[in-house]
Design a protein around this motif. Structure first.
Motif, PDB file in Angstrom:
ATOM      1  N   ASN A 174     -30.234  -7.987   5.890  1.00 43.13           N
ATOM      2  CA  ASN A 174     -29.367  -8.795   6.733  1.00 43.13           C
ATOM      3  C   ASN A 174     -29.819  -8.868   8.186  1.00 43.13           C
ATOM      4  OD1 ASN A 174     -26.914  -9.718   5.089  1.00 43.13           O
ATOM      5  ND2 ASN A 174     -27.014  -7.554   4.546  1.00 43.13           N
TER       6      ASN A 174
ATOM      7  N   PRO B  61     -34.798 -12.231   0.467  1.00 42.27           N
ATOM      8  CA  PRO B  61     -34.003 -13.027   1.406  1.00 42.27           C
ATOM      9  C   PRO B  61     -34.778 -14.209   1.969  1.00 42.27           C
ATOM     10  CG  PRO B  61     -34.788 -11.029   2.476  1.00 42.27           C
ATOM     11  CD  PRO B  61     -35.144 -10.904   1.025  1.00 42.27           C
TER      12      PRO B  61
ATOM     13  N   LYS C  85     -38.257 -10.354  12.132  1.00 38.14           N
ATOM     14  CA  LYS C  85     -37.951 -11.780  11.958  1.00 38.14           C
ATOM     15  C   LYS C  85     -38.392 -12.583  13.196  1.00 38.14           C
ATOM     16  CE  LYS C  85     -34.151 -14.991  11.083  1.00 38.14           C
ATOM     17  NZ  LYS C  85     -34.028 -15.611  12.386  1.00 38.14           N
TER      18      LYS C  85
ATOM     19  N   VAL D  44     -28.394 -15.520   6.246  1.00 39.37           N
ATOM     20  CA  VAL D  44     -29.373 -15.208   5.220  1.00 39.37           C
ATOM     21  C   VAL D  44     -28.789 -15.499   3.833  1.00 39.37           C
ATOM     22  CG1 VAL D  44     -28.657 -12.776   5.100  1.00 39.37           C
ATOM     23  CG2 VAL D  44     -30.946 -13.424   4.341  1.00 39.37           C
TER      24      VAL D  44
ATOM     25  N   TYR E 124     -34.247 -16.446   5.393  1.00 43.35           N
ATOM     26  CA  TYR E 124     -33.451 -16.382   6.612  1.00 43.35           C
ATOM     27  C   TYR E 124     -33.145 -17.792   7.144  1.00 43.35           C
ATOM     28  CZ  TYR E 124     -34.410 -11.472   6.240  1.00 43.35           C
ATOM     29  OH  TYR E 124     -34.479 -10.175   5.763  1.00 43.35           O
TER      30      TYR E 124
END
Length: 487
Positions: free
Chosen positions: A482, A127, A487, A105, A129
């Motif tokens: 993180n 972020p 996701k 990331v 990814y």
């Protein structure tokens, strides 16, 4: 200009220069031939539709020939190392497609840009990814200046910059364009990105070189080049200097004490040109300077030094004589009036090593530490409580705004600090007063810009709020940033 004072010192307090640190790594010469200085290409837009400009910026892995022998595995933006220079113009609406082709990331932080936060600003709450992308847009409404883009993922900012992620951002405007500055990019207007690195069998090993008080490298790199040479083809050359290091302070001068003129700081053009023979930049600070080589002849070589170490050369070629003189007044800084009735905000940078703190706390991504109303101008006292004996300079950076330096321990700021800034080095035992105004809503970071200190937790968050329009934010935890659940 002929009677203007020439400054021959670095301004900052010598007892707390980084070279006095117990873990200081001095720069070393590299026994290898000189190389042409790398000049990053200017990033080309994907398309332009009237006042809308579209860019794609990709964080990617690559290999770069830095030392003789095996290439070094590096990271960059649209390049194997550092990145292509992003040129923006005041008043234009930008659409930016951010792509992450790295194995982890990252974020894309626009250091110095006055944009909304935390998403467009690109701090840890934005972020991107691996294999993913993010789209942002903004209308640029700030004056000409030199900024930069770098990653900002907690707690891996320092390592990702060490791997190579940093690119110059050049902001232009119509007012600055009228000033007699060199502006032919790559010819007489060049970025100078200063960094230091060590290599192990030609490869980076951040863990091996890591220092919690700021990681230092043995070799000086300018735009990713060791022993770089720039071929001078014009009498005057404009350098857009960025301290892009994790930790190192750069104390710049020329081997012949060549005089140069600073015309801009972090946030753009200075009110008046400042003539110097020495310039010190703490981490993330920028300075634009003009070199006049009118006293040199073809074949002469002028070497840029940091302390006693040569870091690059300027080889003088044929040039057309240029008698352009800088005006004594460059621009007018419209300093906003301090909003009456508001207390001075005090923020304290303390400690060293793993004891660094901001206001006695470690960073929490889900905690808002302060709030300031958009449009208010508030005085901030930025305090460094380190001792003069054995302490260090902490560079203080604030996202989402440019500020004015009002005083240092109640005295005048340094002569080249009378323009807009977003980063200011604070000496040990010193209080720097700044005037802060936000014009965009958002949650923004403020922190020490020694990158390892930032990653350790010497950082806090401020919400710039509009009382007439409520904005809600989903503030990620570090674990969520993180390790995304969805996701």
């Amino acid at each position: 200009m002929s009677e203007t004072k020439v400054y021959n010192n670095y301004f900052f307090d010598e007892p707390v220069f980084d070279l006095h640190d117990g873990g200081y790594v001095p720069l070393e010469k590299v026994d290898m031939p000189d190389h042409p200085l790398n000049i990053p290409a200017a990033l080309k837009p994907d398309k332009v539709e009237e006042n809308d400009v579209y860019y794609t910026i990709t964080a990617q892995e690559g290999e770069t020939q830095i030392l003789p022998g095996a290439k070094t595995k590096t990271w960059g933006y649209n390049a194997s190392l550092l990145g292509q220079t992003i040129v923006l113009k005041q008043g234009v609406h930008y659409h930016v497609h951010l792509v992450n082709k790295l194995p982890e990331v990252t974020t894309f932080h626009w250091h110095g840009l006055n944009v909304t936060g935390p998403i467009v600003d690109g701090g840890p709450h934005a972020p991107v990814y691996p294999g993913g992308s993010r789209d942002i847009d903004f209308t640029l409404d700030q004056p000409a200046q030199t900024d930069w883009i770098h990653p900002h993922p907690c707690p891996n900012t320092a390592r990702q910059v060490w791997n190579g992620l940093a690119a110059a951002v050049v902001v232009t405007d119509d007012e600055e364009a009228k000033l007699p500055f060199p502006r032919n990019y790559g010819v007489d207007d060049i970025p100078i990105i200063l960094q230091d690195r060590s290599y192990h069998d030609n490869q980076l090993d951040y863990k091996k070189d890591y220092d919690i008080d700021g990681t230092l490298g043995k070799y000086a790199l300018v735009n990713g080049t060791i022993n770089g040479v720039f071929d001078v083809t014009t009498q005057r050359v404009r350098l857009r200097i960025l301290n892009g290091s994790d930790r190192r302070e750069w104390r710049l001068h020329f081997d012949d004490d060549h005089e140069f003129t600073q015309i801009a700081s972090d946030g753009g053009t200075l009110p008046e040109p400042v003539r110097l023979t020495k310039l010190m930049l703490t981490c993330a600070e920028r300075a634009e300077v003009i070199l006049d080589f009118g006293d040199k002849k073809p074949g002469d070589v002028v070497t840029l030094m940091s302390d006693d170490m040569p870091i690059m050369k300027f080889k003088i070629g044929q040039y057309v004589p240029d008698d352009v003189k800088l005006p004594e007044h460059l621009t007018t800084i419209d300093a906003p009036e301090v909003t009456p009735g508001l207390p001075v905000t005090r923020t304290v940078m303390s400690g060293m090593d793993d004891q660094v703190r901001l206001d006695g706390k470690l960073f929490d991504m889900q905690r808002i530490d302060r709030r300031q109303k958009i449009g208010d101008t508030v005085l901030w006292d930025v305090v460094n409580t380190n001792d003069m004996d054995g302490g260090m300079i902490h560079p203080f950076h604030m996202h989402g705004c440019q500020f004015l330096v009002i005083s240092r321990n109640g005295k005048e700021p340094y002569p080249n600090e009378h323009g807009w800034k977003d980063t200011v080095g604070v000496n040990a035992g010193e209080t720097v007063r700044i005037a802060v105004q936000f014009t965009k809503f958002g949650v923004y970071m403020y922190h020490c810009h020694i990158l390892e200190h930032e990653d350790t937790g010497m950082m806090a968050q401020i919400e710039a709020y509009d009382p007439n329009h409520e904005h809600k934010y989903h503030l990620l935890s570090m674990d969520e940033m993180n390790h995304p659940k969805n996701k």
